[in-house]
Enzyme design. Structure first.
Site, PDB file in Angstrom:
ATOM      1  N   SER A   1      27.937-102.741 -55.779  1.00  0.00           N
ATOM      2  CA  SER A   1      27.552-102.718 -54.366  1.00  0.00           C
ATOM      3  C   SER A   1      26.955-104.053 -53.933  1.00  0.00           C
ATOM      4  CB  SER A   1      26.515-101.611 -54.122  1.00  0.00           C
ATOM      5  OG  SER A   1      26.942-100.382 -54.655  1.00  0.00           O
TER       6      SER A   1
HETATM    7  N1  SAH Z   1      25.654 -98.764 -58.997  1.00  0.00           N
HETATM    8  C1  SAH Z   1      26.884 -99.343 -59.465  1.00  0.00           C
HETATM    9  C2  SAH Z   1      28.000 -99.108 -58.476  1.00  0.00           C
HETATM   10  C3  SAH Z   1      29.245 -98.665 -59.162  1.00  0.00           C
HETATM   11  S1  SAH Z   1      30.503 -98.035 -58.102  1.00  0.00           S
HETATM   12  C4  SAH Z   1      26.707-100.806 -59.815  1.00  0.00           C
HETATM   13  O1  SAH Z   1      25.617-101.356 -59.622  1.00  0.00           O
HETATM   14  O2  SAH Z   1      27.642-101.408 -60.333  1.00  0.00           O
HETATM   15  C5  SAH Z   1      30.267 -96.294 -58.270  1.00  0.00           C
HETATM   16  C6  SAH Z   1      30.503 -95.709 -59.602  1.00  0.00           C
HETATM   17  O3  SAH Z   1      30.419 -94.298 -59.467  1.00  0.00           O
HETATM   18  C7  SAH Z   1      31.859 -95.976 -60.241  1.00  0.00           C
HETATM   19  O4  SAH Z   1      31.693 -96.626 -61.453  1.00  0.00           O
HETATM   20  C8  SAH Z   1      32.473 -94.590 -60.416  1.00  0.00           C
HETATM   21  O5  SAH Z   1      33.239 -94.451 -61.602  1.00  0.00           O
HETATM   22  C9  SAH Z   1      31.233 -93.722 -60.463  1.00  0.00           C
HETATM   23  N2  SAH Z   1      31.443 -92.311 -60.181  1.00  0.00           N
HETATM   24  C10 SAH Z   1      32.242 -91.724 -59.244  1.00  0.00           C
HETATM   25  N3  SAH Z   1      32.160 -90.389 -59.324  1.00  0.00           N
HETATM   26  C11 SAH Z   1      31.273 -90.110 -60.325  1.00  0.00           C
HETATM   27  C12 SAH Z   1      30.768 -88.905 -60.896  1.00  0.00           C
HETATM   28  N4  SAH Z   1      31.154 -87.698 -60.482  1.00  0.00           N
HETATM   29  N5  SAH Z   1      29.887 -89.003 -61.897  1.00  0.00           N
HETATM   30  C13 SAH Z   1      29.472 -90.199 -62.372  1.00  0.00           C
HETATM   31  N6  SAH Z   1      29.914 -91.371 -61.873  1.00  0.00           N
HETATM   32  C14 SAH Z   1      30.812 -91.329 -60.858  1.00  0.00           C
END
Ligand code: SAH
Length: 264
Positions: free
Chosen positions: A108
């Protein structure tokens, strides 16, 4: 852009300087001029001082955008975002932009990370208690949260990213950060109740399990699609669990990757 951080230029300068620990052969210079970018080993040696200035610049911009929580600003100043992105993207690490982290996911924007962290903290004076993050991704936000809370549980459904986050976070040795591999749709009951829950992926609604696992007086911040704004658009939603019941507030539009079920 006039305000482009001086990060890459300074980086080259630092790397090119003779160092006692390296043979003064000019080797680092020639690597740089061929590749245009220092190899990772050189980067991690040379980046220290200079990246802190670029990060400070980022934090000034965040403050200019209205972030005021001192703990949030300090955490954004402390955690080195460039260590969480691919080496090819390092020179964009302190721009206010989301970046690819593999497997179709993104880290993000710093503006969004700090905005959500500030909402989550809701003006708390010290650290929050236990926090649950859904969507570890590359681990950047989890690292930021670990400085704002006593304990952080962060769950990721993609094995590849869970492993990557572990790798990215190793050097920080954050004893209060627990990385979990699993489907965050169900939350993580073992760590409940949580003072705060934050989602980095957006679903059609907020799963009931998250609300159930929130402590009384706790706050949840998540991107949500359905009904929040015009069809298909996501918005940030804040849910407060109060003795009078659940209070939901819909805030600005955002663009997060989708919340998905199951693991992969
Ligand atoms: N906070 C992260 C943002 C990653 S993007 C950072 O700093 O990099 C969001 C993430 O949510 C992705 O990696 C995706 O695989 C994960 N995601 C989506 N659905 C999910 C679920 N049901 N449980 C766990 N993770 C999930």
């Amino acid at each position: 852009m006039k305000e482009r951080p001086t990060f890459p230029a300074r980086l080259d300068f630092t790397v090119g300087k003779p160092k006692a620990s390296r043979p003064a052969t000019g080797h680092a210079h020639s690597v740089l001029s061929q590749g245009g970018r220092p190899p990772v080993g050189v980067l991690s040696q040379g980046v220290g001082l200079d990246s802190s200035a670029v990060r400070m610049n980022m934090v000034h911009k965040l403050a200019g955008q209205g972030i005021t929580d001192p703990l949030v600003l300090a955490a954004m100043r402390t955690i080195e975002r460039h260590r969480f992105v691919d080496s090819a993207l390092v020179n964009q690490a302190y721009e206010d932009t989301s970046l690819p982290i593999g497997l179709g996911q993104t880290i993000s924007k710093p503006g969004v990370v700090s905005r959500m962290a500030e909402l989550l903290r809701n003006g708390a004076s010290g650290r929050l208690g236990r926090v649950l993050e859904i969507g570890t991704g590359c681990g950047y936000q989890a690292a930021v949260l670990s400085l704002l809370a006593q304990e952080v549980y962060s769950i990721e459904r993609l094995r590849g990213l869970h492993d990557k986050a572990r790798e990215n976070l190793r050097h920080l040795r954050l004893a209060n950060l627990h990385l979990l591999f699993g489907d965050g749709m169900a939350g993580y009951a073992k760590g409940a109740p949580y003072a705060a829950i934050i989602a980095a992926a957006g679903g059609e609604s907020v799963p009931q399990a998250w609300v159930d696992q929130l402590a009384m007086g706790g706050r949840l911040v998540a991107p949500v699609s359905a009904g929040a704004t015009a069809a298909g658009q996501q918005a940030l939603v804040v849910i407060d669990k109060t003795p009078q019941g659940i209070r939901q507030t819909v805030l600005e539009a955002v663009h997060f990757v989708p919340l998905k079920s199951g693991i992969a």
